[in-house]
Design a protein around this motif. Structure first.
Motif: not given
Length: 361
Positions: A2-21
């Motif tokens: 569970t922890l691994t999947v959520l952390l991987l999703n967080a990395c994807v979210a960071f990339t999306g954050f940068y592009i959207i910003s």
């Protein structure tokens, strides 16, 4: 797992954050509505991706970080994109089954977004604290939704603790990233403005005027240049001091901002010298506009420090022409201004010059 999947999703979210910003601060879009729509769809798509890679607590309950794109949009106060992203994320939850849990998730998503808008307004200038509370609010509502779906038990406690641990960690990192991007963008805008604007009046400076008007002679278009000069401004400085002279210049510039259109170019190019570029006005119309400005200046009360208010006047020279170089137009406007001053000041003189037709041989 569970922890691994959520952390991987967080990395994807960071990339999306940068592009959207980057898109949020971009000036490439001609339409604000188009930019808002694209940002909302991208944030919604990011939320959908995070849902597809969710942790399945049981056959019906899915846990993910879909709230992170909403946190970003709420941080920026982007209401329209936030609404679009909320609709996308809430509605696409039903792609994983039309169940009671999906309905609860749908409602929870809207509650999260509404609360975020309130938090953004409450903590508008406290960026880091705002971002933390946005994450806390989202995790709080998510925990309630999980409790409604799963009930109390060891599985609930374990899952919620994991979500809060990852959510707050990601929240701290995303807060730092978002705030850094926001401050960098603000600083860049401030530098750009300071290089383009006259420090005293906020109007464009001579550098920007020259850049904006450099290619006017190449356009087959009618335009007008208005040259304005404050009458007897030296007497204002000599009588009331240069500090009060600056106050007069600032109030004068404020009137020009109000009395011109959004797409007109208004600049201060000298001490009390101002110029305005106006497109597509006939000599009769530009004369009317120039006289309106002149009359507004003449009737305005200008406030000073430690002195009674005063009134001033302005003389205006106008050059009207088609496909003329800016140098020629400015010369014509200056000549008209000189004539207005020689004829008693506080008046408008319009000089019209049309490019002669070429002689056919």
């Amino acid at each position: 797992m569970t922890l691994t999947v959520l952390l991987l999703n967080a990395c994807v979210a960071f990339t999306g954050f940068y592009i959207i910003s980057k898109i949020y601060h971009s000036t490439l879009f001609g339409s604000e509505h188009l930019r808002s729509f694209i940002i909302g769809l991208m944030a919604g798509a990011l939320g959908l991706f995070l849902m597809y890679n969710a942790v399945e607590a049981n056959d019906t309950v899915r846990v993910d970080l879909r709230h992170l794109p909403l946190v970003l949009l709420a941080f920026y106060g982007a209401r329209s994109p936030l609404l679009i992203a909320t609709l996308v994320i809430a509605s696409t939850r039903f792609l994983f089954g039309v169940t009671e849990q999906a309905v609860i998730a749908f409602i929870a998503t809207f509650i999260v977004s509404i609360g975020m808008l309130w938090i953004h307004r409450l903590l508008l200038e406290r960026l880091f604290l705002q971002s933390i509370f946005l994450n806390i609010w989202a995790l709080f509502i998510i925990s309630i939704a999980i409790f409604i779906n799963m009930g109390w038990g060891p599985a609930f406690v374990s899952l919620v603790l994991t979500i809060w641990m990852v959510g707050m960690l990601v929240g701290l990192l995303s807060s730092t990233l978002t705030i850094d991007l926001e401050k960098t963008t603000r600083r860049a805008l401030e530098y750009k403005q300071s290089s383009e604007r006259d420090h005293l009046t906020g109007l464009f400076n001579r550098r920007v005027w020259d850049r904006y008007t450099a290619t006017l002679g190449e356009e087959d278009r009618t335009y007008n240049v208005l040259a304005l000069d404050i009458d007897h401004f030296k007497q204002v400085n000599d009588t009331y001091g240069h500090g009060n002279g600056d106050l007069v210049l600032q109030q004068f510039a404020d009137i020009l901002k109000v009395e011109t259109r959004a797409h007109d170019t208004v600049a201060r190019i000298g001490g009390e010298e101002f110029v305005i570029l106006m497109y597509d006005l006939t000599p009769k119309k530009v004369d009317k506009v120039a006289n309106r400005i002149r009359e507004r200046i003449a009737t305005e009360v200008f406030y000073l420090n430690n002195f009674p208010p005063i009134q001033i006047t302005t003389s205006v020279g106008v050059a009207h022409g088609t496909a003329l170089s800016i140098k020629r137009m400015v010369d014509l406007a200056d000549s008209a201004l000189y004539q207005a001053k020689n004829e008693g000041r506080n008046q408008v003189v319009v000089s019209t010059y049309e490019t002669p037709e070429p002689i056919m041989t």
